[in-house]
Motif scaffolding. Structure first.
Motif, PDB file in Angstrom:
ATOM      1  N   GLU A  15       0.869  -1.345   0.187  1.00  0.00           N
ATOM      2  CA  GLU A  15      -0.185  -0.082  -0.090  1.00  0.00           C
ATOM      3  C   GLU A  15       1.065   1.302   0.087  1.00  0.00           C
ATOM      4  N   ALA A  16       2.096   1.039   0.051  1.00  0.00           N
ATOM      5  CA  ALA A  16       3.020   2.204   0.037  1.00  0.00           C
ATOM      6  C   ALA A  16       2.808   3.362  -1.066  1.00  0.00           C
ATOM      7  N   ALA A  17       2.677   2.870  -2.330  1.00  0.00           N
ATOM      8  CA  ALA A  17       2.251   4.225  -3.369  1.00  0.00           C
ATOM      9  C   ALA A  17       0.977   4.976  -3.008  1.00  0.00           C
ATOM     10  N   TYR A  18       0.054   4.235  -2.616  1.00  0.00           N
ATOM     11  CA  TYR A  18      -1.314   4.610  -2.208  1.00  0.00           C
ATOM     12  C   TYR A  18      -1.003   5.495  -1.185  1.00  0.00           C
ATOM     13  N   GLU A  19      -0.512   5.198  -0.254  1.00  0.00           N
ATOM     14  CA  GLU A  19      -0.433   5.937   0.933  1.00  0.00           C
ATOM     15  C   GLU A  19       0.359   7.357   0.740  1.00  0.00           C
ATOM     16  N   ALA A  20       1.542   7.136  -0.064  1.00  0.00           N
ATOM     17  CA  ALA A  20       2.111   8.344  -0.380  1.00  0.00           C
ATOM     18  C   ALA A  20       1.350   9.215  -1.208  1.00  0.00           C
ATOM     19  N   ARG A  21       0.791   8.831  -2.337  1.00  0.00           N
ATOM     20  CA  ARG A  21      -0.346   9.747  -3.233  1.00  0.00           C
ATOM     21  C   ARG A  21      -1.508  10.350  -2.177  1.00  0.00           C
ATOM     22  N   THR A  22      -2.045   9.658  -1.045  1.00  0.00           N
ATOM     23  CA  THR A  22      -2.734  10.271  -0.091  1.00  0.00           C
ATOM     24  C   THR A  22      -2.330  11.507   0.276  1.00  0.00           C
ATOM     25  N   THR A  25      -1.693  14.274  -1.741  1.00  0.00           N
ATOM     26  CA  THR A  25      -2.919  15.233  -2.067  1.00  0.00           C
ATOM     27  C   THR A  25      -3.459  16.042  -1.204  1.00  0.00           C
ATOM     28  N   GLU A  26      -3.264  15.404   0.288  1.00  0.00           N
ATOM     29  CA  GLU A  26      -3.598  16.207   1.414  1.00  0.00           C
ATOM     30  C   GLU A  26      -2.788  17.403   1.558  1.00  0.00           C
ATOM     31  N   ALA A  27      -1.362  17.195   1.371  1.00  0.00           N
ATOM     32  CA  ALA A  27      -0.461  18.457   1.777  1.00  0.00           C
ATOM     33  C   ALA A  27      -0.552  19.622   0.592  1.00  0.00           C
ATOM     34  N   LEU A  28      -1.064  19.091  -0.728  1.00  0.00           N
ATOM     35  CA  LEU A  28      -0.867  19.992  -1.842  1.00  0.00           C
ATOM     36  C   LEU A  28      -2.167  20.377  -2.304  1.00  0.00           C
ATOM     37  N   GLN A  29      -3.204  19.853  -2.308  1.00  0.00           N
ATOM     38  CA  GLN A  29      -4.336  20.036  -3.079  1.00  0.00           C
ATOM     39  C   GLN A  29      -4.860  21.466  -3.030  1.00  0.00           C
ATOM     40  N   VAL A  40       2.498  15.427  -9.935  1.00  0.00           N
ATOM     41  CA  VAL A  40       3.478  15.116  -8.578  1.00  0.00           C
ATOM     42  C   VAL A  40       2.831  13.620  -7.803  1.00  0.00           C
ATOM     43  N   ARG A  41       1.599  13.495  -8.148  1.00  0.00           N
ATOM     44  CA  ARG A  41       1.133  12.220  -7.701  1.00  0.00           C
ATOM     45  C   ARG A  41       1.759  10.981  -8.539  1.00  0.00           C
ATOM     46  N   LEU A  42       1.775  11.414  -9.926  1.00  0.00           N
ATOM     47  CA  LEU A  42       2.504   9.905 -10.717  1.00  0.00           C
ATOM     48  C   LEU A  42       3.760   9.810 -10.239  1.00  0.00           C
ATOM     49  N   LEU A  43       4.639  10.993  -9.991  1.00  0.00           N
ATOM     50  CA  LEU A  43       6.279  10.907  -9.835  1.00  0.00           C
ATOM     51  C   LEU A  43       6.328  10.312  -8.553  1.00  0.00           C
ATOM     52  N   VAL A  44       5.465  10.697  -7.397  1.00  0.00           N
ATOM     53  CA  VAL A  44       5.593   9.967  -6.143  1.00  0.00           C
ATOM     54  C   VAL A  44       5.319   8.544  -6.067  1.00  0.00           C
ATOM     55  N   SER A  45       4.435   8.367  -6.770  1.00  0.00           N
ATOM     56  CA  SER A  45       4.013   6.629  -7.148  1.00  0.00           C
ATOM     57  C   SER A  45       5.234   6.100  -7.614  1.00  0.00           C
ATOM     58  N   ASP A  59       7.590  -6.664   1.820  1.00  0.00           N
ATOM     59  CA  ASP A  59       7.087  -7.397   2.859  1.00  0.00           C
ATOM     60  C   ASP A  59       6.665  -6.564   3.834  1.00  0.00           C
ATOM     61  N   GLY A  60       6.909  -4.823   3.527  1.00  0.00           N
ATOM     62  CA  GLY A  60       6.703  -4.080   4.818  1.00  0.00           C
ATOM     63  C   GLY A  60       7.859  -4.030   5.898  1.00  0.00           C
ATOM     64  N   GLY A  61       8.869  -4.642   5.423  1.00  0.00           N
ATOM     65  CA  GLY A  61       9.848  -4.611   6.686  1.00  0.00           C
ATOM     66  C   GLY A  61      10.762  -3.595   6.870  1.00  0.00           C
ATOM     67  N   LYS A  62      10.634  -2.628   6.034  1.00  0.00           N
ATOM     68  CA  LYS A  62      11.717  -1.579   5.752  1.00  0.00           C
ATOM     69  C   LYS A  62      10.836  -0.154   5.413  1.00  0.00           C
ATOM     70  N   ASP A  63      10.971   0.826   6.370  1.00  0.00           N
ATOM     71  CA  ASP A  63      10.139   1.917   6.118  1.00  0.00           C
ATOM     72  C   ASP A  63      10.632   2.896   4.865  1.00  0.00           C
ATOM     73  N   LEU A  64       9.956   3.621   4.413  1.00  0.00           N
ATOM     74  CA  LEU A  64      10.492   4.567   3.439  1.00  0.00           C
ATOM     75  C   LEU A  64      10.089   5.957   4.077  1.00  0.00           C
ATOM     76  N   THR A  65      11.062   7.093   3.574  1.00  0.00           N
ATOM     77  CA  THR A  65      10.588   8.319   4.183  1.00  0.00           C
ATOM     78  C   THR A  65      10.370   9.420   3.071  1.00  0.00           C
ATOM     79  N   LEU A  66       9.060   9.772   3.088  1.00  0.00           N
ATOM     80  CA  LEU A  66       8.627  10.782   2.032  1.00  0.00           C
ATOM     81  C   LEU A  66       9.160  12.491   2.620  1.00  0.00           C
TER      82      LEU A  66
END
Length: 126
Positions: A15-22, A25-29, A40-45, A59-66
């Motif tokens: 779900e990482a890409a979906y979460e990042a797009r959300t 969207t909330e930050a920039l809409q 921006v949503r496409l590039l972030v995905s 596996d969700g074992g390592k977090d990403l930072t956005l």
């Protein structure tokens, strides 16, 4: 627009890409036009998907930072814990690998740094 809009930790699961797009969207809409927001949503995905595949696995074992920052220019970076890879031209019949071509085509500037993981970033005028 404030200089620092968002820093967020995202699980590297499916779900990482979906979460990042959300989050984007909330930050920039209310701060960028709808066409620019879709870019921006496409590039972030693309960057988040690369971070999941090459930096932490699905596996969700390592977090990403956005990180999202704006000061006349919108800068977004995604940091993962992997060693990264060297982007190259797509293969004649690619299994994947078109994401960074999209970044190249849509971003004003982009790049990769490797310090304690891999940071892939892009900038666009807003």
């Amino acid at each position: 627009m404030p200089a620092d809009l968002l820093t967020y930790s995202i699980s590297s699961g499916p779900e990482a890409a979906y979460e990042a797009r959300t989050l984007v969207t909330e930050a920039l809409q209310t701060r960028v036009g709808s066409d620019r927001l879709e870019e921006v949503r496409l590039l972030v995905s693309e960057l988040v998907t690369n971070g999941v595949v090459h930096g932490g696995g699905v596996d969700g074992g390592k977090d990403l930072t956005l990180n999202i920052a704006a000061n006349g220019v919108l800068r977004v970076d995604v940091v993962d814990h992997g060693g990264g890879f060297t982007p190259g031209p797509p293969r004649p019949e690619p299994i994947g690998g078109w994401g960074l071509m999209l970044v190249e085509g849509l971003a004003d500037r982009w790049g990769v740094t490797r310090e304690g993981g891999t940071r892939v970033w892009f900038e666009i005028a807003v």
